[in-house]
Scaffold this motif. Structure first.
Motif, PDB file in Angstrom:
ATOM      1  N   GLY A  68      -2.957   3.369   5.183  1.00 48.59           N
ATOM      2  CA  GLY A  68      -2.227   2.895   4.014  1.00 48.59           C
ATOM      3  C   GLY A  68      -2.334   1.392   3.852  1.00 48.59           C
ATOM      4  O   GLY A  68      -2.479   0.889   2.732  1.00 48.59           O
ATOM      5  N   ALA A  69      -2.272   0.650   4.976  1.00 42.70           N
ATOM      6  CA  ALA A  69      -2.402  -0.804   4.921  1.00 42.70           C
ATOM      7  C   ALA A  69      -3.770  -1.208   4.388  1.00 42.70           C
ATOM      8  O   ALA A  69      -3.898  -2.131   3.576  1.00 42.70           O
ATOM      9  N   ARG A  70      -4.799  -0.506   4.834  1.00 39.35           N
ATOM     10  CA  ARG A  70      -6.149  -0.816   4.359  1.00 39.35           C
ATOM     11  C   ARG A  70      -6.284  -0.508   2.866  1.00 39.35           C
ATOM     12  O   ARG A  70      -6.956  -1.242   2.130  1.00 39.35           O
ATOM     13  N   THR A  71      -5.650   0.552   2.419  1.00 45.34           N
ATOM     14  CA  THR A  71      -5.679   0.882   0.998  1.00 45.34           C
ATOM     15  C   THR A  71      -5.013  -0.215   0.169  1.00 45.34           C
ATOM     16  O   THR A  71      -5.517  -0.603  -0.899  1.00 45.34           O
TER      17      THR A  71
ATOM     18  N   SER B 198       7.240  -6.232   0.261  1.00 48.48           N
ATOM     19  CA  SER B 198       6.428  -5.599  -0.779  1.00 48.48           C
ATOM     20  C   SER B 198       5.184  -4.958  -0.187  1.00 48.48           C
ATOM     21  O   SER B 198       4.758  -3.877  -0.608  1.00 48.48           O
ATOM     22  N   PHE B 199       4.604  -5.609   0.807  1.00 52.02           N
ATOM     23  CA  PHE B 199       3.409  -5.082   1.469  1.00 52.02           C
ATOM     24  C   PHE B 199       3.711  -3.758   2.156  1.00 52.02           C
ATOM     25  O   PHE B 199       2.977  -2.769   1.989  1.00 52.02           O
TER      26      PHE B 199
ATOM     27  N   ALA C 177      -5.559  -4.872  -3.535  1.00 48.56           N
ATOM     28  CA  ALA C 177      -4.841  -6.113  -3.857  1.00 48.56           C
ATOM     29  C   ALA C 177      -5.726  -7.350  -3.916  1.00 48.56           C
ATOM     30  O   ALA C 177      -5.319  -8.360  -4.494  1.00 48.56           O
ATOM     31  N   VAL C 178      -6.903  -7.307  -3.308  1.00 43.57           N
ATOM     32  CA  VAL C 178      -7.750  -8.508  -3.259  1.00 43.57           C
ATOM     33  C   VAL C 178      -9.151  -8.174  -3.752  1.00 43.57           C
ATOM     34  O   VAL C 178      -9.569  -7.010  -3.770  1.00 43.57           O
ATOM     35  N   ASP C 179      -9.872  -9.206  -4.141  1.00 44.10           N
ATOM     36  CA  ASP C 179     -11.245  -9.033  -4.597  1.00 44.10           C
ATOM     37  C   ASP C 179     -12.151  -8.633  -3.429  1.00 44.10           C
ATOM     38  O   ASP C 179     -11.847  -8.936  -2.265  1.00 44.10           O
ATOM     39  N   PRO C 180     -13.251  -7.956  -3.721  1.00 39.73           N
ATOM     40  CA  PRO C 180     -14.131  -7.482  -2.646  1.00 39.73           C
ATOM     41  C   PRO C 180     -14.619  -8.585  -1.704  1.00 39.73           C
ATOM     42  O   PRO C 180     -14.684  -8.367  -0.491  1.00 39.73           O
TER      43      PRO C 180
ATOM     44  N   GLU D  88      -5.339 -15.561   2.880  1.00 39.80           N
ATOM     45  CA  GLU D  88      -6.373 -15.549   1.837  1.00 39.80           C
ATOM     46  C   GLU D  88      -5.766 -15.443   0.435  1.00 39.80           C
ATOM     47  O   GLU D  88      -6.480 -15.236  -0.543  1.00 39.80           O
ATOM     48  N   GLY D  89      -4.428 -15.586   0.357  1.00 42.66           N
ATOM     49  CA  GLY D  89      -3.786 -15.612  -0.944  1.00 42.66           C
ATOM     50  C   GLY D  89      -3.154 -14.318  -1.407  1.00 42.66           C
ATOM     51  O   GLY D  89      -2.806 -14.192  -2.591  1.00 42.66           O
ATOM     52  N   LEU D  90      -2.988 -13.329  -0.513  1.00 38.49           N
ATOM     53  CA  LEU D  90      -2.323 -12.084  -0.897  1.00 38.49           C
ATOM     54  C   LEU D  90      -0.965 -12.387  -1.516  1.00 38.49           C
ATOM     55  O   LEU D  90      -0.162 -13.143  -0.948  1.00 38.49           O
TER      56      LEU D  90
END
Length: 290
Positions: free
Chosen positions: A92-95, A78-79, A100-103, A70-72
């Motif tokens: 932490g991944a969900r945070t 870095s992730f 990092a992305v739009d809603p 989706e363009g992350l």
């Protein structure tokens, strides 16, 4: 280093899981989404902390793949660095994704993120058809031989014999049934009350609860306990136990037969505060005494 009891992790310490659990992580994501990460990069998630549960590591890997599609903007290093900075683990991944992305993009990612299916595929690939039927009491929908059969034993018979003479415990992120299979393969016998698994009523590593509870179950007084594991979370578990239980001494032993090998792995263990670093579990009789 003289201790009263020895505690071990299983994966990467007693058995090699590079072609079993770690393979199941990357191939589960590939099976469900048609894309995945290199197997060597699983270690990046492990180093971020909070991924004692390989199902959750699989979920986080899938989350990264979906977000990348989706363009992350993050590459995987870095992730996972951002996951560590956000507290580690799946939370932490969900945070990271939330920041990092739009809603609207986040909602599309979560709509595609099928954690239940990922876990089901993982178990089928790892266990194979026969064990999956036996342990889960359901019919598989994949044809799999089972990566569990590709777990070379790392501990030698001489070390197993030495361990049999020690007060011994196990703290692992494996489900209990899978821990029993691995221990049976190694020839190591552990009392049920000294075996803490995913199914135990304690938080997973690096929370110290299992290690402290196990220490309290050794016969007599176990005031000096060594815990040997192959991840940075194992080292953190020991430090957390020492903070929570200052009446006892806990020693962290980093084992390099998992993903943290070579000089880079040694440096990572040193930076995490390991008391000793060994290449394999078979060095324990030497450093802990005969």
């Amino acid at each position: 280093m003289k201790v009263d009891a020895v505690v071990l992790d299983i994966d990467g310490v007693l058995v090699d899981v590079a072609d079993s659990y770690r393979r199941a992580i990357v191939e589960s994501v590939l099976c469900v989404y048609g894309d995945t990460i290199p197997k060597r990069d699983v270690q990046l998630f492990k180093n971020a902390g909070g991924f004692n549960n390989d199902w959750e590591l699989t979920h986080a890997t899938a989350l990264y793949i979906l977000a990348r599609n989706e363009g992350l903007a993050y590459d995987l290093a870095s992730f996972t660095d951002a996951i560590e900075a956000s507290g580690g683990g799946l939370a932490g991944a969900r945070t990271v994704i939330a920041n990092a992305v739009d809603p609207d993009v986040r909602e599309r990612i979560y709509a595609e993120w099928d954690r239940e299916r990922l876990t089901t595929v993982f178990q089928q690939l790892y266990l194979g058809n026969e064990l999956y039927r036996k342990l889960h009491d359901r019919e598989p929908d994949l044809d799999a031989d089972g990566f569990i059969h590709d777990e070379p034993v790392l501990v030698t018979p001489d070390t197993v014999a030495w361990l049999a003479d020690q007060p011994l415990g196990i703290v692992t992120g494996r489900p209990a049934a899978e821990a029993a299979i691995a221990l049976d393969r190694t020839g190591i016998d552990v009392l049920d009350e000294r075996l803490f698994t995913m199914d135990s009523d304690t938080p997973g590593k690096p929370a110290p609860d299992a290690l402290i509870s196990l220490t309290e179950r050794f016969d007599g007084e176990a005031n000096r306990v060594a815990f040997a594991g192959d991840t940075l979370d194992d080292i953190k578990t020991v430090h957390n136990a020492a903070d929570a239980d200052p009446e006892r001494e806990y020693y962290a032993i980093g084992v390099q037969s998992g993903g943290l090998s070579g000089e880079r792995g040694r440096q990572a263990f040193e930076n995490a505060g390991a008391d000793e670093i060994i290449e394999t579990v078979n060095e324990l009789p030497t450093i802990l005494g005969s």
